[in-house]
Motif scaffolding. Structure first.
Motif, PDB file in Angstrom:
ATOM      1  N   GLU A 193      -8.838   0.901 -10.421  1.00  0.00           N
ATOM      2  CA  GLU A 193      -7.815   1.911 -10.122  1.00  0.00           C
ATOM      3  C   GLU A 193      -6.844   1.403  -9.055  1.00  0.00           C
ATOM      4  O   GLU A 193      -5.633   1.654  -9.129  1.00  0.00           O
ATOM      5  N   MET A 194      -7.375   0.687  -8.074  1.00  0.00           N
ATOM      6  CA  MET A 194      -6.539   0.125  -7.014  1.00  0.00           C
ATOM      7  C   MET A 194      -5.529  -0.856  -7.593  1.00  0.00           C
ATOM      8  O   MET A 194      -4.331  -0.817  -7.245  1.00  0.00           O
ATOM      9  N   ILE A 195      -5.984  -1.733  -8.470  1.00  0.00           N
ATOM     10  CA  ILE A 195      -5.105  -2.732  -9.063  1.00  0.00           C
ATOM     11  C   ILE A 195      -4.010  -2.068  -9.889  1.00  0.00           C
ATOM     12  O   ILE A 195      -2.845  -2.499  -9.873  1.00  0.00           O
ATOM     13  N   GLU A 196      -4.358  -0.989 -10.590  1.00  0.00           N
ATOM     14  CA  GLU A 196      -3.351  -0.250 -11.360  1.00  0.00           C
ATOM     15  C   GLU A 196      -2.299   0.361 -10.430  1.00  0.00           C
ATOM     16  O   GLU A 196      -1.098   0.315 -10.716  1.00  0.00           O
ATOM     17  N   ARG A 197      -2.738   0.923  -9.328  1.00  0.00           N
ATOM     18  CA  ARG A 197      -1.807   1.514  -8.357  1.00  0.00           C
ATOM     19  C   ARG A 197      -0.871   0.465  -7.779  1.00  0.00           C
ATOM     20  O   ARG A 197       0.333   0.704  -7.634  1.00  0.00           O
ATOM     21  N   LEU A 198      -1.410  -0.684  -7.460  1.00  0.00           N
ATOM     22  CA  LEU A 198      -0.576  -1.752  -6.899  1.00  0.00           C
ATOM     23  C   LEU A 198       0.413  -2.284  -7.930  1.00  0.00           C
ATOM     24  O   LEU A 198       1.549  -2.626  -7.588  1.00  0.00           O
ATOM     25  N   SER A 199       0.008  -2.323  -9.180  1.00  0.00           N
ATOM     26  CA  SER A 199       0.910  -2.788 -10.241  1.00  0.00           C
ATOM     27  C   SER A 199       2.105  -1.854 -10.383  1.00  0.00           C
ATOM     28  O   SER A 199       3.241  -2.303 -10.593  1.00  0.00           O
ATOM     29  N   VAL A 200       1.854  -0.555 -10.262  1.00  0.00           N
ATOM     30  CA  VAL A 200       2.940   0.429 -10.339  1.00  0.00           C
ATOM     31  C   VAL A 200       3.923   0.210  -9.193  1.00  0.00           C
ATOM     32  O   VAL A 200       5.148   0.260  -9.376  1.00  0.00           O
ATOM     33  N   ILE A 201       3.390  -0.038  -7.997  1.00  0.00           N
ATOM     34  CA  ILE A 201       4.232  -0.267  -6.823  1.00  0.00           C
ATOM     35  C   ILE A 201       5.125  -1.493  -7.032  1.00  0.00           C
ATOM     36  O   ILE A 201       6.325  -1.465  -6.726  1.00  0.00           O
ATOM     37  N   ILE A 202       4.563  -2.558  -7.568  1.00  0.00           N
ATOM     38  CA  ILE A 202       5.337  -3.771  -7.828  1.00  0.00           C
ATOM     39  C   ILE A 202       6.449  -3.491  -8.837  1.00  0.00           C
ATOM     40  O   ILE A 202       7.599  -3.889  -8.652  1.00  0.00           O
ATOM     41  N   ASN A 203       6.101  -2.782  -9.899  1.00  0.00           N
ATOM     42  CA  ASN A 203       7.070  -2.523 -10.969  1.00  0.00           C
ATOM     43  C   ASN A 203       8.190  -1.580 -10.538  1.00  0.00           C
ATOM     44  O   ASN A 203       9.297  -1.633 -11.091  1.00  0.00           O
ATOM     45  N   GLU A 204       7.907  -0.719  -9.570  1.00  0.00           N
ATOM     46  CA  GLU A 204       8.916   0.246  -9.121  1.00  0.00           C
ATOM     47  C   GLU A 204       9.847  -0.325  -8.058  1.00  0.00           C
ATOM     48  O   GLU A 204      10.882   0.276  -7.753  1.00  0.00           O
ATOM     49  N   ALA A 205       9.495  -1.469  -7.492  1.00  0.00           N
ATOM     50  CA  ALA A 205      10.322  -2.062  -6.427  1.00  0.00           C
ATOM     51  C   ALA A 205      11.641  -2.583  -6.987  1.00  0.00           C
ATOM     52  O   ALA A 205      11.711  -3.041  -8.125  1.00  0.00           O
ATOM     53  N   SER A 206      12.689  -2.524  -6.163  1.00  0.00           N
ATOM     54  CA  SER A 206      14.011  -2.952  -6.617  1.00  0.00           C
ATOM     55  C   SER A 206      14.181  -4.467  -6.584  1.00  0.00           C
ATOM     56  O   SER A 206      15.032  -5.017  -7.275  1.00  0.00           O
ATOM     57  N   THR A 207      13.371  -5.151  -5.764  1.00  0.00           N
ATOM     58  CA  THR A 207      13.415  -6.619  -5.721  1.00  0.00           C
ATOM     59  C   THR A 207      11.988  -7.158  -5.684  1.00  0.00           C
ATOM     60  O   THR A 207      11.045  -6.439  -5.349  1.00  0.00           O
ATOM     61  N   THR A 208      11.871  -8.436  -6.006  1.00  0.00           N
ATOM     62  CA  THR A 208      10.548  -9.073  -5.968  1.00  0.00           C
ATOM     63  C   THR A 208       9.979  -9.056  -4.557  1.00  0.00           C
ATOM     64  O   THR A 208       8.780  -8.823  -4.356  1.00  0.00           O
ATOM     65  N   TRP A 209      10.849  -9.304  -3.562  1.00  0.00           N
ATOM     66  CA  TRP A 209      10.387  -9.313  -2.171  1.00  0.00           C
ATOM     67  C   TRP A 209       9.878  -7.935  -1.757  1.00  0.00           C
ATOM     68  O   TRP A 209       8.823  -7.819  -1.124  1.00  0.00           O
ATOM     69  N   GLU A 210      10.623  -6.889  -2.079  1.00  0.00           N
ATOM     70  CA  GLU A 210      10.191  -5.538  -1.738  1.00  0.00           C
ATOM     71  C   GLU A 210       8.865  -5.207  -2.422  1.00  0.00           C
ATOM     72  O   GLU A 210       7.992  -4.575  -1.829  1.00  0.00           O
ATOM     73  N   GLY A 211       8.718  -5.632  -3.670  1.00  0.00           N
ATOM     74  CA  GLY A 211       7.465  -5.397  -4.382  1.00  0.00           C
ATOM     75  C   GLY A 211       6.301  -6.085  -3.702  1.00  0.00           C
ATOM     76  O   GLY A 211       5.215  -5.513  -3.564  1.00  0.00           O
ATOM     77  N   PHE A 212       6.530  -7.315  -3.272  1.00  0.00           N
ATOM     78  CA  PHE A 212       5.495  -8.087  -2.585  1.00  0.00           C
ATOM     79  C   PHE A 212       5.079  -7.413  -1.273  1.00  0.00           C
ATOM     80  O   PHE A 212       3.885  -7.260  -0.991  1.00  0.00           O
ATOM     81  N   ILE A 213       6.067  -6.994  -0.477  1.00  0.00           N
ATOM     82  CA  ILE A 213       5.770  -6.347   0.798  1.00  0.00           C
ATOM     83  C   ILE A 213       5.141  -4.972   0.585  1.00  0.00           C
ATOM     84  O   ILE A 213       4.133  -4.627   1.228  1.00  0.00           O
ATOM     85  N   ASP A 214       5.708  -4.188  -0.317  1.00  0.00           N
ATOM     86  CA  ASP A 214       5.184  -2.834  -0.558  1.00  0.00           C
ATOM     87  C   ASP A 214       3.752  -2.874  -1.091  1.00  0.00           C
ATOM     88  O   ASP A 214       2.910  -2.053  -0.708  1.00  0.00           O
ATOM     89  N   GLU A 215       3.475  -3.830  -1.976  1.00  0.00           N
ATOM     90  CA  GLU A 215       2.117  -3.986  -2.516  1.00  0.00           C
ATOM     91  C   GLU A 215       1.145  -4.336  -1.394  1.00  0.00           C
ATOM     92  O   GLU A 215       0.041  -3.774  -1.309  1.00  0.00           O
ATOM     93  N   SER A 216       1.548  -5.229  -0.525  1.00  0.00           N
ATOM     94  CA  SER A 216       0.679  -5.666   0.571  1.00  0.00           C
ATOM     95  C   SER A 216       0.412  -4.527   1.553  1.00  0.00           C
ATOM     96  O   SER A 216      -0.723  -4.336   2.013  1.00  0.00           O
ATOM     97  N   ILE A 217       1.459  -3.774   1.873  1.00  0.00           N
ATOM     98  CA  ILE A 217       1.291  -2.641   2.787  1.00  0.00           C
ATOM     99  C   ILE A 217       0.369  -1.595   2.165  1.00  0.00           C
ATOM    100  O   ILE A 217      -0.512  -1.047   2.840  1.00  0.00           O
ATOM    101  N   ALA A 218       0.562  -1.328   0.889  1.00  0.00           N
ATOM    102  CA  ALA A 218      -0.286  -0.344   0.198  1.00  0.00           C
ATOM    103  C   ALA A 218      -1.749  -0.782   0.217  1.00  0.00           C
ATOM    104  O   ALA A 218      -2.646   0.049   0.402  1.00  0.00           O
TER     105      ALA A 218
END
Length: 205
Positions: free
Chosen positions: A69-94
């Motif tokens: 479930e955690m991995i699914e949540r993180l995947s959603v965060i990555i896909n919703e980010a506007s840039t690759t960098w934001e996805g990387f940071i947002d995933e890590s923070i989450a």
């Protein structure tokens, strides 16, 4: 007939995992009785041993479910980010902030290591590391970050994230530890940027 049996196995395993997950979250692994678990699931101890080999195997199954479930949540965060960098940071923070969630904290970060050993060797950590490696390689290909060995850097990053999560789970003040971990990680990760002025994707806790 074979399909019916397969469905029954899935149903039985599901009942045991559900009962165990609720008990482990509420009472902790050590104080959860196998007799109570099986009674809650409407099954026998024999069913637990047959499907999971015992209480430890059941904990492994519960953690695998939570991690999935955690991995699914993180995947959603990555896909919703506007840039690759934001996805990387947002995933890590989450990932860091999940250490504040009572169920995740107690089952995965406290009982898990105590019973199953170092989380760095768990399959879920490999999945997270692979996701991080893909993000890093994409950032390198885009020219956003310095050229580094993506696998080596991914292992360093996941080591820091896991270490932060375990620190938060065991801290006297988890909220404070989480804030400090997030701030420190963003500063650390920003060192990868070719343009150090780009620090997007930072969420305020």
């Amino acid at each position: 007939m074979a399909q019916k049996r397969a469905d029954m196995i899935v149903e039985t395993r599901g009942k045991l995992i559900k009962a165990a997950r609720e008990a482990f979250a509420a009472k902790g692994y050590a104080d959860s009785s196998m007799d109570e678990l099986t009674a809650e699931a409407g099954l026998t101890r024999g069913a637990l041993y047959h499907h999971f080999g015992g209480k430890k195997g059941l904990l492994e199954a519960v953690i695998a479910q939570i991690d999935g479930e955690m991995i699914e949540r993180l995947s959603v965060i990555i896909n919703e980010a506007s840039t690759t960098w934001e996805g990387f940071i947002d995933e890590s923070i989450a990932y860091i902030e999940m250490a504040l969630e009572p169920e995740f904290q107690r089952i995965v970060l406290l009982d898990g290591p105590a019973v199953l050993g170092d989380p760095a060797g768990w399959s879920s950590q490999n999945a997270c590391m692979q996701s991080t490696q893909r993000s890093l390689q994409k950032l390198i290909d885009e020219g956003t970050v310095h050229v580094v060995d993506a696998e080596a850097m991914s292992r360093l990053i996941m080591g820091s994230l896991l270490g932060a999560s375990l620190w938060i789970a065991n801290a006297d003040d988890p909220q404070s530890a989480s804030r400090k971990a997030v701030e420190s990680f963003v500063t650390l990760a920003s060192g990868l940027l070719l343009d150090s002025g780009k620090k997007g994707g930072v969420k305020k806790s």
